[in-house]
Design an enzyme around this catalytic site. Sequence first.
Site, PDB file in Angstrom:
ATOM      1  CD  GLU A 186      -2.693  -1.157   2.684  1.00  0.00           C
ATOM      2  OE1 GLU A 186      -2.756   0.085   2.739  1.00  0.00           O
ATOM      3  OE2 GLU A 186      -4.394  -1.487   2.059  1.00  0.00           O
ATOM      4  CB  CYS A 210      15.137  14.023   3.535  1.00  0.00           C
ATOM      5  SG  CYS A 210      14.935  12.716   1.904  1.00  0.00           S
ATOM      6  CD  GLU A 265      -3.959  -5.783   3.204  1.00  0.00           C
ATOM      7  OE1 GLU A 265      -4.754  -4.910   3.900  1.00  0.00           O
ATOM      8  OE2 GLU A 265      -3.029  -5.731   2.656  1.00  0.00           O
TER       9      GLU A 265
HETATM   10  C1  GAL Z   1      -3.629  -2.093   5.192  1.00  0.00           C
HETATM   11  C2  GAL Z   1      -2.228  -3.106   5.006  1.00  0.00           C
HETATM   12  C3  GAL Z   1      -2.799  -4.598   5.845  1.00  0.00           C
HETATM   13  C4  GAL Z   1      -3.317  -4.228   7.060  1.00  0.00           C
HETATM   14  C5  GAL Z   1      -5.000  -4.496   6.706  1.00  0.00           C
HETATM   15  C6  GAL Z   1      -6.009  -3.598   8.471  1.00  0.00           C
HETATM   16  O1  GAL Z   1      -4.179  -1.856   5.239  1.00  0.00           O
HETATM   17  O2  GAL Z   1      -1.872  -3.477   3.809  1.00  0.00           O
HETATM   18  O3  GAL Z   1      -1.738  -4.568   6.705  1.00  0.00           O
HETATM   19  O4  GAL Z   1      -3.809  -3.152   8.269  1.00  0.00           O
HETATM   20  O5  GAL Z   1      -4.907  -3.101   5.840  1.00  0.00           O
HETATM   21  O6  GAL Z   1      -6.049  -2.459   8.780  1.00  0.00           O
HETATM   22 ZN    ZN Z   2      12.671  11.764   1.228  1.00  0.00          ZN
END
Ligand code: GAL
Ligand code: ZN
Length: 661
Positions: free
Chosen positions: A142, A150, A298
């Site tokens: 993500e 920086c 996901e």
């Molecule tokens: C997504 C992320 C996952 C997990 C999920 C639930 O944004 O890629 O690793 O954190 O949300 O919060």
């Molecule tokens: Zn930077």
Amino acid sequence: MRMGVDYYPEHWDRSMWEKDAKLMQDTGVSLIRVAEFAWSRLEPTEGCYDFTWLDDAIDTFAKHAIQVVIGTPTCTPPNWLVHEYPDVLPRDAQLHPHYPGVRGHRCYNSLSMRHYSTLIVEKLALHYAANPAVVGWQIDNEFGLHECNCDHCNSRFRDWLQNKYGSIEAVNSEWGTVVWSGEYSNWSQITTPLGGTKHKNPSYLLDYKRFETDSVVEFQQLQLNILKKHCPNHFVTHNIWSYPMSLDYYKLCENLDFVSLDYYPSTSPEKDVSSGYSGALTLDLTRGIKRQNFWIMETISGPPGCWMPMWRTPHPGFIRAFAWQCIARGADTLVHFRWRSAPSGAEQFWHGLIDHSNVPGRRFEEYRGLCQEVQKLAPLLERTKVQSEAVILHSHDQFNAFQMQPQVEGMDYFDNIKTIHRAFTKLGIMTDVLSENEDLSGYKLIVAPSLFLLDPELASRLEECVKNGATLVLMPRTGVKNQNNICWIRPLPGPLSDAAGVTVAEYDPIGRDVHTIRWQNKSYSCSQWCDILSPQSAEPVAWYEDDFFAGQTAATVHALGEGKVYYLGTIPEEAFYVDFFKEAAEESGLHLFPGLPEGVQISLRANESTRYLFLMNLTRKPQTVQLDGIYRSIFNDCDMDQVLTMEPYAIEIVELPQKNV
Ligand code: GAL
Ligand code: ZN
């Protein structure tokens, strides 16, 4: 078409792997995504790589016919790396570092970050290239923008500008820095947007956003090159979060094999109806990024929590129904997040399919049923694609330009797209959502919400589509500026005035005030913005009813070639869009599915010979749908009632011959 889960072997005692793998296999899971946050286990100290645990895990799952997507771990630089090479950490506008503790604490331009990322990705690629269980890669996790300030980012920003403009004089003129003595006489005077006010030169800010996207794209490309070189048989993807987002996903995904989406529809009863509609937009938009089917990497498995107090648990049927919504709108594989809730760490209460109890419960059973259904229908749906005749344009640059310069209280570019898309979904019109840079030929209806930044090239492409028969719908705040965020010195809608046959005589940013317009002898409310129109060769079709501009033109239509251009001068309520797009769709010969109840959606996936119509009740209430014939349910292999009662979260899929509707 397959079902998978996100699995973190490093979170569990090894003794659990085998049981998990067996249960997955029995359930119908054939894929896991692993390792995207596991850098500290893969390289515990600098240069000491240890992949043995991951090898063992992959072997265990492979024995149960489960294949693997490996996530590169670059979203979570380990403590040794951050400690030894602090330039890894991004710096905010006050130059404070973004410290580790969660994730994403890395500057994409940091030389150390690029160096150590390249090393570990190369080691992983070489190690897993020939592992038969590994099928592909997810780069990082993500991606988002940090607005890093920086030293690396500053010097690369200057390089980026030199490359784009060539000379400091060109920067000054393209950004209009003459205002407020902002002119630069030397490259070294240009910095990233440091603290102070956010009301900076919008041309500069927009370029900085573009530069930031390019930084992410470059960082990703380093990994992509390595993976493609060593693992030519593996796919490479990235899991995006949904729009709205200031990172340009169109650019980000250009060189990936396909897009993956992380999709978490709201479980809140108050959003019972709205989450299905905004989800439909997210899915259509994701499909449009590369104009091809995509993966869900996901999706929701239990009550989300941790980033906020917990949401409601998914109502019975919710997990299944929203999974089918993804497939209906173009997903080819679904990976649920996550197999089991994390016992430790910040995300303990973002629930998996299995709770901490480790006893598979109601949600797991629902998921098991889903896996079986998907397995059964996969052969039919494989190689089918979503069919749409209408398109809504979505632009990343427009979004950023509006974000940095909100036009009026209550006007939100993406929310306005949501309302338009919802109207189409309610009418049962399948709609693509595409970047304005795409080839739009072939669409009968093109809706272009607020083309704030409009150059003559885009204007003439749209004009061509109209001349060839398309209906184009334009909205307020179109043709205001060029691509460098500088206002055109000509009447609105700027480069599209001739095609629209109308100009804007004056405007009133009415914000949250509610006015009305009259269209076809009916009044509809409107807000945000009123363009008072001066038709040239266009015909007025709607009029304002209030204020000093009562009686003046609010919308026009202009015949052009084989098609026509509508200009809507205001942001109307949803009911207007439903009536207006219904008429426009009927005029253009689009297929509609009239009479869908609130929260019930349709979708079409088709191959050369067959179309599959999905009917989805994405609400907690039973709903009744009037069908126009007798259809056979694929799930139950029986004829459905013509007045179809759909239980809460019910899904039906029916087979239609191609070209029947
Ligand atoms: C997504 C992320 C996952 C997990 C999920 C639930 O944004 O890629 O690793 O954190 O949300 O919060
Ligand atoms: Zn930077």
